[in-house]
Every structure is written in C-alpha cells, then in structure tokens.
Write a protein that holds these residues in place. Structure first.
Motif, mmCIF file in Angstrom:
data_model
loop_
_atom_site.group_PDB
_atom_site.id
_atom_site.type_symbol
_atom_site.label_atom_id
_atom_site.label_comp_id
_atom_site.label_asym_id
_atom_site.label_seq_id
_atom_site.Cartn_x
_atom_site.Cartn_y
_atom_site.Cartn_z
ATOM 1 N N ALA A 78 60.584 64.171 67.806
ATOM 2 C CA ALA A 78 60.082 63.656 69.085
ATOM 3 C C ALA A 78 59.114 62.495 68.904
ATOM 4 O O ALA A 78 58.862 61.751 69.850
ATOM 5 C CB ALA A 78 59.396 64.782 69.860
ATOM 6 N N GLY A 79 58.560 62.376 67.699
ATOM 7 C CA GLY A 79 57.563 61.328 67.473
ATOM 8 C C GLY A 79 56.149 61.791 67.756
ATOM 9 O O GLY A 79 55.213 60.996 67.793
ATOM 10 N N LEU A 96 67.998 66.591 73.699
ATOM 11 C CA LEU A 96 66.992 67.445 74.326
ATOM 12 C C LEU A 96 66.445 68.398 73.267
ATOM 13 O O LEU A 96 67.195 69.102 72.595
ATOM 14 C CB LEU A 96 67.602 68.238 75.487
ATOM 15 N N LEU A 97 65.127 68.382 73.115
ATOM 16 C CA LEU A 97 64.472 69.261 72.150
ATOM 17 C C LEU A 97 63.872 70.433 72.902
ATOM 18 O O LEU A 97 63.194 70.239 73.917
ATOM 19 C CB LEU A 97 63.369 68.504 71.402
ATOM 20 N N LEU A 98 64.112 71.648 72.423
ATOM 21 C CA LEU A 98 63.580 72.827 73.104
ATOM 22 C C LEU A 98 62.810 73.669 72.107
ATOM 23 O O LEU A 98 63.379 74.122 71.106
ATOM 24 C CB LEU A 98 64.731 73.647 73.709
ATOM 25 N N LYS A 143 59.125 55.832 73.515
ATOM 26 C CA LYS A 143 60.215 54.877 73.300
ATOM 27 C C LYS A 143 61.440 55.529 72.663
ATOM 28 O O LYS A 143 62.424 54.880 72.373
ATOM 29 C CB LYS A 143 59.731 53.727 72.415
ATOM 30 N N ARG A 144 61.358 56.844 72.390
ATOM 31 C CA ARG A 144 62.507 57.525 71.784
ATOM 32 C C ARG A 144 63.375 58.163 72.864
ATOM 33 O O ARG A 144 62.844 58.714 73.831
ATOM 34 C CB ARG A 144 62.025 58.627 70.822
ATOM 35 N N PRO A 145 64.696 58.102 72.697
ATOM 36 C CA PRO A 145 65.578 58.670 73.731
ATOM 37 C C PRO A 145 65.679 60.192 73.643
ATOM 38 O O PRO A 145 66.753 60.762 73.556
ATOM 39 C CB PRO A 145 66.930 58.006 73.437
ATOM 40 N N VAL A 146 64.515 60.849 73.638
ATOM 41 C CA VAL A 146 64.496 62.314 73.585
ATOM 42 C C VAL A 146 63.536 62.857 74.636
ATOM 43 O O VAL A 146 62.619 62.164 75.063
ATOM 44 C CB VAL A 146 64.042 62.864 72.203
ATOM 45 N N ASN A 147 63.772 64.073 75.048
ATOM 46 C CA ASN A 147 62.824 64.793 75.892
ATOM 47 C C ASN A 147 62.611 66.173 75.299
ATOM 48 O O ASN A 147 63.507 66.705 74.652
ATOM 49 C CB ASN A 147 63.349 64.918 77.321
#
Ligand SMILES: Nc1ncnc2c1ncn2[C@@H]1O[C@H](COP(=O)(O)OP(=O)(O)OP(=O)(O)O)[C@@H](O)[C@H]1O
Ligand SMILES: [Mg+2]
Length: 388
Positions: free
Chosen positions: A60-61, A163-165, A84-88
């Motif tokens: 995720a940064g 998507l990070l969970l 700026k990363r394409p993750v949530n």
C-alpha cells in the motif's frame, strides 16, 4: 463489471521482489519474492506477528521497505506515496464517517476527486454489496457485517487495481464471518479485481482464496491453491497450521517402482515417491504424514478383513469424541502417540471405545513424506494459542 485493464494479464498484478522490512535488529519480513496473479483472490495466512500486515502495508505504500521493489502491473511503485498507488485498503476497524449516511460514505472517494454526478456509480456499488435499501442510514444503524460491506464499497468505487484487506472480518462473530467470507468472494468474482486478503484463520483463507501464501516468522513457507497446500504440505509448519496432521518417524528401507518402502516401529509403510519432499536414499529419515480423515479404524478382532496393500499400524483407542458427522479418535500407537483419526458416522462400530485395540489403515497414496530434520510440532502451539 470488469474494472481492471488486461494489459498485464500474463504478468502479476502485484509483484514483490526481494522485499524486506527490518526494525533495528529485528526482521519483520525476510527478503520475499511474491507474484499475485491478476484477478485472483490471494490470501496471506499466518499466526499473529508473522509479518502479514507489514507485507500488506509495503504494498500500500504505508510502510517503506528496507530492501526490494513493489510492482503493480508493469509499474514500479516502490517510490510512490500511498495516494498515488492504484490500491485501496480495507482494515479490520472499517472507520466509516459516522456523520455521513451510507450513500455519502460510498460517494466519498468520487466527491474528493471532484466528480459531481455520483448517483449512478454509488447506486451500482450499493447494489453490488446488497445495501441498496440502506443508503440513507447512518453507519451506527447497520450491523457489523453491513458496515464492513460499506467499507468494501467505499474502497471499490475508486476502481483500485488491487484491493488490500487486513483482517476485515476480525471484529465479526463467527456466523457473520462465515457469511461475509462467501459475500466477499462473490463480490471479488463479480468485479474481477485482485484481492489480497490477510488473515490468521486457516479456514477463512481456504474458503475464500484461489492462492494462499502461508507465512511463518517473516517468511512464506509455502504458496499454492488451498487443496495443494492441504494435500501436499512441504513443511511440518504448513501440515500442522492447515488442519491436523499425524506424523510417524520412519527410515527408508528400499524402493519399489514409484513407491518408497519405509520402516517404522516393527512394520513397513509405503509412500509414493512423488509425494516426498524428503531425500529418499536408503537409511535416510523421513517424517511420514497422513491426515486424520484419510484413515480407517478397524477393531483388532477384524484385522483379517483389511484389504492387502494398505498402510497399517496398530494401536489402542485413548479417547473419542462424538461430534455428529464424525467421531474423532485419539489412538495411542507404538509409532506415534496421539494419532488422530476422524471417522464418518455411517455405521458406527460400538466396539470402538477407549481401551479398544485397533488397526489404523489407509491408502498409501494418501501418505506424504517430509524432511525429518524439522520440528514435528511446528505450527501446533500457534494454533492452540489462537483458539484459547
Ligand atoms: N513499527 C514497528 N516497530 C517495531 N516492530 C514492529 C513494528 N511494526 C511491526 N513490528 C513487528 O513486526 C512483526 C510483524 O508485525 P505484523 O504487524 O506484520 O504482524 P501480523 O502478521 O500482521 O500480526 P497480527 O496477526 O497480530 O496482525 C511483529 O513481531 C511486530 O511486533
Ligand atoms: Mg496484522
């Protein structure tokens, strides 16, 4: 609804190369190479403190790696800040905005980007997580599972690549957890976005994920589809952490075609060569593993009826618990104390009670072999701690 592009369909969606994290002298994550295929449901599974969250935060940064790189698709994002990363990310405490209703909670990401006409997208998202009827409620008026679905919708509306969970179901009671596992899996299949799901619950990982990476003390011990990890564990840690395994210490006697013949106690056991991750030269030591549900239990008086060609050991029933669909026996055997055997309750043999002399037997094909230089109980205590 497919929301990711297919430009990197053949590469990984998330690619970690030599990524590690140290805090002073302590290494939380050892150099790690990991590829998460695009569109997959990927689980990072391991006991508390093994480095799951740290790994996720590096993707995720939110955490700077001590070494290594993070790629999302073709892009090296190692130096990019989180936004700026394409993750949530969806966390265990889903932290919805309490003063905003459900609609506005989900619309938040779009509004922040200055998008004016949000209605269609928000409604689609609420449909996806089956909360269309609840749009005008406030978060405190929803159940835990519903709130968690709002958190997922709020993240997915940004069309993240990944998507990070992080233990998103950790706060829910067991029944709701089981429902939400299926629900999350359905949502993932529908949107086709790559999910990386962190959990310490092996059943959860196996139910939901296409691929599971089992972590132990900052390292990935084994990675693969759930059935592969369960049927062919390569370490005692994986064998014990995913379900239950019985182990017998044995010595290689000889080869017989595609099989290895082993000596254990006074008897012989057969192990398919392809299922051994231990060296199989004569005289070598092997841990012979077999899962409790693969074993049949026959009263010693009927031992003559057991078909030829099965692996067999003798023992005495030490304990039995009837749990409806099956009865779980603990058998004391000269080659292994506390041998666990699960017998389906089809025709129950009334003689199989504590104290009874029995023969345990199974198809040799269900035997796996592991390197004997490992701790037989690796991964066992961790599971017990979790239950307590
Ligand atoms: N900021 C920090 N400073 C020092 N040590 C840390 C820091 N953050 C994490 N650690 C340590 O790194 C290890 C891995 O932590 P991490 O949070 O990744 O574990 P986890 O697998 O997510 O565990 P859990 O299931 O309990 O959430 C732990 O031993 C933890 O104490
Ligand atoms: Mg964690």
């Amino acid at each position: 609804m497919k929301t990711t592009d297919d430009t990197t369909a053949h590469g990984g969606d998330v690619r970690l190369t030599g990524i590690s994290k140290t805090y002073g002298a302590f290494t939380a994550v050892h150099p790690l190479d990991l590829t998460v295929p695009q569109g997959s449901f990927f689980a990072l599974l391991g006991a508390s403190g093994c480095g799951k969250t740290t790994t996720l935060r590096m993707i995720a940064g939110l955490e700077e790696p001590s070494a290594g790189t993070v790629h999302l698709g073709d892009q090296d994002v190692t130096a990019l800040p989180p936004y700026k990363r394409p993750v949530n990310t969806v966390f265990q405490s889903y932290a919805l905005f309490p003063h905003l209703d459900i609609f506005e909670n989900v619309a938040f990401g779009l509004r922040r980007r200055g998008i004016k006409s949000v209605k269609k997208q928000v409604e689609e998202m609420l449909e996806l997580v089956q909360l269309g009827e609840q749009a005008r409620k406030k978060p405190h008026q929803l159940s835990g599972g519903q709130q968690q679905r709002v958190a997922v919708a709020r993240a997915l509306i940004n069309h993240p690549r990944v998507l990070l969970l992080d233990e998103p179901l950790g706060a829910l009671d067991l029944k709701l957890r089981r429902q939400m596992q299926l629900e999350l899996k359905r949502i993932q299949t529908e949107v086709g976005i790559t999910f990386v799901h962190v959990t310490h619950d092996q059943e959860e990982a196996m139910t939901m994920a296409d691929t599971v990476a089992v972590m132990n003390a900052g390292r990935v011990e084994q990675l693969g589809p759930p059935t592969e990890l369960y049927e062919n564990p390569r370490t005692t840690f994986v064998a014990n952490f995913l379900g239950t395994s019985n182990f017998i210490e044995a010595e290689v006697d000889s080869r017989s075609g595609e099989d290895i013949v082993l000596k254990a106690g006074g008897g012989k056991l057969v192990l398919p060569r392809a299922r051994s991750s231990a060296a199989t030269t004569a005289g070598g030591k092997v841990l012979v593993g077999v899962r409790p549900e693969k074993i049949s239990l026959t009263h010693a008086d009927d031992a003559g009826e057991i078909p030829e060609g099965r692996n067999r050991i003798t023992g005495r029933i030490a304990d039995s618990s009837f749990i409806g669909v099956s009865t779980q026996f603990v058998v004391d055997s000269p080659v292994c104390t506390d041998f666990e055997v699960y017998v389906q309750n089809i025709d129950r043999d009334a003689r199989l009670v504590p104290g009874a002399e029995v023969v345990l037997h199974w198809n040799p094909a269900h035997t796996f072999g592991l390197d004997a230089a490992q701790d037989i109980d690796a991964g066992v205590e961790t599971v017990e701690e979790e239950v307590a």
